[in-house]
Scaffold this motif. Structure first.
Motif, PDB file in Angstrom:
ATOM      1  N   LYS A  76       0.751  -1.105   0.022  1.00  0.00           N
ATOM      2  CA  LYS A  76       0.085  -0.165  -0.075  1.00  0.00           C
ATOM      3  C   LYS A  76       0.806   1.158   0.223  1.00  0.00           C
ATOM      4  N   GLY A  77       0.514   2.272  -0.843  1.00  0.00           N
ATOM      5  CA  GLY A  77       1.194   3.413  -1.046  1.00  0.00           C
ATOM      6  C   GLY A  77       2.058   3.443  -2.192  1.00  0.00           C
ATOM      7  N   ARG A  78       2.562   2.329  -2.530  1.00  0.00           N
ATOM      8  CA  ARG A  78       3.498   2.055  -3.638  1.00  0.00           C
ATOM      9  C   ARG A  78       2.666   1.515  -4.974  1.00  0.00           C
ATOM     10  N   PHE A  79       1.810   0.709  -4.932  1.00  0.00           N
ATOM     11  CA  PHE A  79       0.954  -0.043  -5.819  1.00  0.00           C
ATOM     12  C   PHE A  79      -0.272   0.323  -6.004  1.00  0.00           C
ATOM     13  N   VAL A  80      -0.651   0.518  -7.233  1.00  0.00           N
ATOM     14  CA  VAL A  80      -2.068   0.987  -7.375  1.00  0.00           C
ATOM     15  C   VAL A  80      -2.716   0.110  -8.331  1.00  0.00           C
ATOM     16  N   ILE A  81      -3.849  -0.553  -8.314  1.00  0.00           N
ATOM     17  CA  ILE A  81      -4.584  -1.294  -9.261  1.00  0.00           C
ATOM     18  C   ILE A  81      -5.715  -0.715  -9.718  1.00  0.00           C
ATOM     19  N   GLN A 130      -0.032  -0.209 -11.375  1.00  0.00           N
ATOM     20  CA  GLN A 130       0.821   0.665 -11.359  1.00  0.00           C
ATOM     21  C   GLN A 130       1.747   0.445 -10.239  1.00  0.00           C
ATOM     22  N   MET A 131       3.165   0.366 -10.488  1.00  0.00           N
ATOM     23  CA  MET A 131       4.167   0.212  -9.365  1.00  0.00           C
ATOM     24  C   MET A 131       5.088   1.163  -9.392  1.00  0.00           C
ATOM     25  N   ASN A 132       5.215   1.740  -8.362  1.00  0.00           N
ATOM     26  CA  ASN A 132       6.133   2.879  -8.151  1.00  0.00           C
ATOM     27  C   ASN A 132       6.968   2.707  -6.920  1.00  0.00           C
ATOM     28  N   SER A 133       8.158   3.459  -6.942  1.00  0.00           N
ATOM     29  CA  SER A 133       9.204   3.608  -5.984  1.00  0.00           C
ATOM     30  C   SER A 133       9.613   1.960  -5.829  1.00  0.00           C
ATOM     31  N   LEU A 134       9.874   1.274  -6.909  1.00  0.00           N
ATOM     32  CA  LEU A 134      10.258  -0.080  -6.842  1.00  0.00           C
ATOM     33  C   LEU A 134      11.416  -0.412  -6.085  1.00  0.00           C
ATOM     34  N   LYS A 135      11.481  -1.520  -5.639  1.00  0.00           N
ATOM     35  CA  LYS A 135      12.476  -1.865  -4.756  1.00  0.00           C
ATOM     36  C   LYS A 135      13.191  -3.087  -5.446  1.00  0.00           C
ATOM     37  N   PRO A 136      14.509  -3.524  -4.936  1.00  0.00           N
ATOM     38  CA  PRO A 136      15.008  -5.012  -5.838  1.00  0.00           C
ATOM     39  C   PRO A 136      14.102  -6.161  -4.965  1.00  0.00           C
ATOM     40  N   GLU A 137      13.578  -6.042  -3.884  1.00  0.00           N
ATOM     41  CA  GLU A 137      12.757  -7.189  -3.396  1.00  0.00           C
ATOM     42  C   GLU A 137      11.424  -7.268  -4.043  1.00  0.00           C
ATOM     43  N   ASP A 138      10.975  -6.162  -4.889  1.00  0.00           N
ATOM     44  CA  ASP A 138       9.866  -6.525  -5.962  1.00  0.00           C
ATOM     45  C   ASP A 138      10.161  -7.189  -6.788  1.00  0.00           C
ATOM     46  N   THR A 139      11.561  -7.592  -7.029  1.00  0.00           N
ATOM     47  CA  THR A 139      11.649  -8.675  -8.496  1.00  0.00           C
ATOM     48  C   THR A 139      11.030  -9.730  -8.333  1.00  0.00           C
ATOM     49  N   ALA A 140      10.362 -10.480  -9.355  1.00  0.00           N
ATOM     50  CA  ALA A 140       9.434 -11.542  -9.165  1.00  0.00           C
ATOM     51  C   ALA A 140       8.826 -11.513 -10.384  1.00  0.00           C
ATOM     52  N   VAL A 141       8.289 -12.555 -10.839  1.00  0.00           N
ATOM     53  CA  VAL A 141       7.358 -13.012 -11.966  1.00  0.00           C
ATOM     54  C   VAL A 141       5.996 -12.431 -11.473  1.00  0.00           C
ATOM     55  N   TYR A 142       5.432 -11.715 -12.027  1.00  0.00           N
ATOM     56  CA  TYR A 142       3.919 -11.078 -11.857  1.00  0.00           C
ATOM     57  C   TYR A 142       2.950 -11.919 -12.784  1.00  0.00           C
TER      58      TYR A 142
END
Length: 124
Positions: A65-70, A82-94
Motif C-alpha cells: 500500500k502506498g506504492r502499488f495501485v490497481i 501501477q508500481m511506483n518506488s520499486l525496490k529490488p525485493e519487488d523482483t518477481a514474476v507477476y
C-alpha cells in the motif's frame, strides 16, 4: 476459451516505476474479480492486489500500500498495476488471474484462470 495475458514487465532501476497490464478475453466477466500475484525465486506465490469487475472495490497487500495501485478499464476488459518506488525485493514474476468472485480475493485458490506471467526485475 478464456485467456488472460499480461504485459509491461521489464528491467527498472530501484526507485523507478512500471505499469503492468492484464487483458482478459473469451467470455463475459460480470461477477468476476481480477488479481495480481507475484512469485520470486525460491519463494511462494504471494498476493499483490485485486479488483472487482466494476472497479469499485480493490484490495492491496498491506506491505505494498502506498506504492502499488490497481485499476481497470471496463471498455477494454483490461486491468492495470501501477508500481511506483520499486525496490529490488519487488523482483518477481507477476501473474494476472481471474476468479469467479464478485469481491476482490487474495486467495490463490479462488482464481480459475491464470496468465503466463511477466518478469519484473528491479536493479539496485
Amino acid at each position: 476459451q478464456v485467456q488472460v495475458v499480461e504485459s509491461g514487465g521489464g528491467l527498472v532501476q530501484a526507485g523507478g516505476s512500471l505499469r503492468l497490464s492484464c487483458a482478459a478475453s473469451g467470455s463475459t466477466f460480470s461477477g468476476y474479480c481480477m488479481g495480481w500475484f507475484r512469485q520470486a525465486p525460491g519463494k511462494e506465490r504471494e498476493f499483490v492486489a485485486a479488483i472487482n469487475w466494476s472497479g469499485t472495490k480493490t484490495a492491496i497487500a498491506d506491505s505494498l500500500k502506498g506504492r502499488f495501485v490497481i485499476s481497470r478499464d471496463g471498455y477494454k476488459n483490461t486491468m492495470y498495476l501501477q508500481m511506483n518506488s520499486l525496490k529490488p525485493e519487488d523482483t518477481a514474476v507477476y501473474s494476472c488471474a481471474l476468479a469467479r468472485d464478485p469481491l476482490p480475493s487474495s486467495r490463490v485458490r479462488a482464481y480459475d484462470y491464470w496468465g503466463q506471467g511477466t518478469q519484473v526485475t528491479v536493479s539496485s
